[in-house]
Design a protein around this motif. Structure first.
Motif, PDB file in Angstrom:
ATOM      1  N   GLY A  81       0.811  -1.205   0.000  1.00  0.00           N
ATOM      2  CA  GLY A  81       0.000   0.000   0.000  1.00  0.00           C
ATOM      3  C   GLY A  81       0.850   1.264   0.000  1.00  0.00           C
ATOM      4  O   GLY A  81       2.066   1.219  -0.240  1.00  0.00           O
ATOM      5  N   ASP A  82       0.200   2.378   0.282  1.00  0.00           N
ATOM      6  CA  ASP A  82       0.890   3.667   0.376  1.00  0.00           C
ATOM      7  C   ASP A  82       1.423   3.910   1.785  1.00  0.00           C
ATOM      8  O   ASP A  82       2.107   4.896   2.042  1.00  0.00           O
ATOM      9  N   VAL A  83       1.043   3.019   2.719  1.00  0.00           N
ATOM     10  CA  VAL A  83       1.418   3.181   4.123  1.00  0.00           C
ATOM     11  C   VAL A  83       2.384   2.063   4.511  1.00  0.00           C
ATOM     12  O   VAL A  83       2.213   0.919   4.080  1.00  0.00           O
ATOM     13  N   ASP A  84       3.368   2.393   5.312  1.00  0.00           N
ATOM     14  CA  ASP A  84       4.266   1.381   5.880  1.00  0.00           C
ATOM     15  C   ASP A  84       3.437   0.607   6.913  1.00  0.00           C
ATOM     16  O   ASP A  84       3.267   1.046   8.048  1.00  0.00           O
ATOM     17  N   TYR A  85       2.905  -0.531   6.455  1.00  0.00           N
ATOM     18  CA  TYR A  85       1.922  -1.278   7.249  1.00  0.00           C
ATOM     19  C   TYR A  85       2.498  -1.721   8.597  1.00  0.00           C
ATOM     20  O   TYR A  85       1.855  -1.532   9.641  1.00  0.00           O
ATOM     21  N   ALA A  86       3.716  -2.288   8.555  1.00  0.00           N
ATOM     22  CA  ALA A  86       4.300  -2.820   9.792  1.00  0.00           C
ATOM     23  C   ALA A  86       4.479  -1.704  10.823  1.00  0.00           C
ATOM     24  O   ALA A  86       4.082  -1.850  11.988  1.00  0.00           O
ATOM     25  N   GLY A  87       5.024  -0.579  10.383  1.00  0.00           N
ATOM     26  CA  GLY A  87       5.254   0.545  11.299  1.00  0.00           C
ATOM     27  C   GLY A  87       3.947   1.158  11.789  1.00  0.00           C
ATOM     28  O   GLY A  87       3.775   1.419  12.994  1.00  0.00           O
ATOM     29  N   ALA A  88       3.008   1.362  10.870  1.00  0.00           N
ATOM     30  CA  ALA A  88       1.742   2.024  11.229  1.00  0.00           C
ATOM     31  C   ALA A  88       0.912   1.145  12.161  1.00  0.00           C
ATOM     32  O   ALA A  88       0.221   1.648  13.051  1.00  0.00           O
ATOM     33  N   SER A  89       0.982  -0.191  11.986  1.00  0.00           N
ATOM     34  CA  SER A  89       0.178  -1.098  12.830  1.00  0.00           C
ATOM     35  C   SER A  89       0.558  -0.988  14.302  1.00  0.00           C
ATOM     36  O   SER A  89      -0.253  -1.293  15.173  1.00  0.00           O
ATOM     37  N   LEU A  90       1.802  -0.579  14.575  1.00  0.00           N
ATOM     38  CA  LEU A  90       2.249  -0.474  15.970  1.00  0.00           C
ATOM     39  C   LEU A  90       1.575   0.696  16.682  1.00  0.00           C
ATOM     40  O   LEU A  90       1.477   0.718  17.904  1.00  0.00           O
TER      41      LEU A  90
END
Ligand code: NDP
Length: 284
Positions: free
Chosen positions: A240-249
């Motif tokens: 996606g356009d979002v850093d999923y791993a980082g944003a999920s935290l």
């Protein structure tokens, strides 16, 4: 860890409801019908069109596909659109984009009857959305709104930051959030201090088309993140356009890619077709 907003599951639930609605309408003698027009040989477009056709079949919606050659004249396409506008079996018309260069895309989209414009791209429908009286909502942003609702996210009074101002995603989703009484900021490539703006958001909606551009530390603790982006990196991987791993935290809820907003687009196309067919019964 963030709650995952499962687009696949939400789409499956809504498609079951749509199939039931289609059946209900059949009892009144009307079969919801969608016409899809494909001009040329674009590989991605062919895939989308066959996905739409399959989704229609699964939902019990009648679908016709008009495949025209890449050298089709604009007048010929306009004549087809005119025929479909007057065809009582057809409640939704979708002209798959992009169109070949000899055809004026705007002219074709404006030739579609606003009352069969299930993509919601006709300027009449764009205008209706902006005055808060929509007829058809464009499918991808509509899918985003349904996901937020299904995830129990209340938008009233919230700070929503939309990144990307395209006519098909960013602008309409901003309008829809405004209609839900959010305070909306619409960002784009000239926005100053994008990380700072995104950090204010209770809800971030990313529709940029740049792999993992929005970093985890831009996300406010507890924010909801909706990632519309679909970017192919390497041979097969989609991100996606979002850093999923980082944003999920940091997020309280987030959509994955794939399996997030993606499955919602065709679902809302089916929904719009059903709604259009329902209206045709109401006016008979
Ligand atoms: P567009 O290319 O039309 O628009 C991209 C937007 O992002 C533009 O408004 C652009 O700004 C903005 N932008 C580009 N770079 C930056 C940057 N560095 N900082 C801030 N903003 C930036 O894209 P779409 O809206 O068509 O699609 C966006 C993404 O969503 C894509 O990944 C696409 O594949 C995906 N998508 C997914 C769908 C689905 O899930 N079914 C359906 C449609 C799209 P500016 O206007 O200033 O140029």
């Amino acid at each position: 860890m963030a709650q995952i907003i499962d687009g696949k599951a939400i789409a499956a639930k809504i498609r079951t409801e749509i199939a039931a609605g289609v059946l209900e309408l059949k009892k009144k003698g009307v079969t919801a019908g969608l016409a899809v027009v494909l001009v040329g040989e674009d590989q991605a477009s062919r895939v989308y069109v066959s996905m739409k056709e399959k989704a229609c079949n699964d939902a019990g919606i009648f679908s016709v596909e008009h495949k025209l050659s890449a050298d089709t004249a604009e007048a010929e396409l306009l004549a087809l659109v005119d025929r479909l506008n007057h065809d009582p079996m057809i409640h939704g018309i979708l002209v798959q984009l992009p169109l070949p260069s000899q055809i004026d895309t705007e002219k074709v989209l404006e030739a579609i009857s606003p009352f069969k414009d299930v993509d919601g791209f006709h300027p009449y429908n764009v205008g209706r959305l902006s005055i808060g009286k929509p007829i058809f909502l464009p499918c991808t942003p509509y899918g985003v709104m349904v996901m937020l609702k299904e995830a129990g996210v209340e938008l009233k009074g919230k700070e929503v930051v939309v990144v990307g101002r395209s006519n098909i995603v960013g602008k309409p989703v901003a309008m829809m959030c405004l209609a839900e009484h959010a305070t909306v900021t619409l960002c784009h490539s000239r926005t100053r201090d994008l990380p700072g703006v995104v950090r204010r958001a209770d809800v971030v909606i990313a529709a940029v088309g740049r792999p993992e551009m929005i970093k985890g530390d831009w996300i406010k603790e507890g924010a909801v993140v909706i990632d519309v982006g679909i970017n192919r990196v390497g041979d097969k991987k989609l991100v996606g356009d979002v850093d999923y791993a980082g944003a999920s935290l940091r997020a309280s809820a987030i959509t994955p890619v794939p399996g997030g907003v993606g499955p919602m687009t065709i679902t809302m196309l089916l929904y719009n077709t059903l709604e259009s067919a329902r209206r045709s019964v109401a006016v008979v």
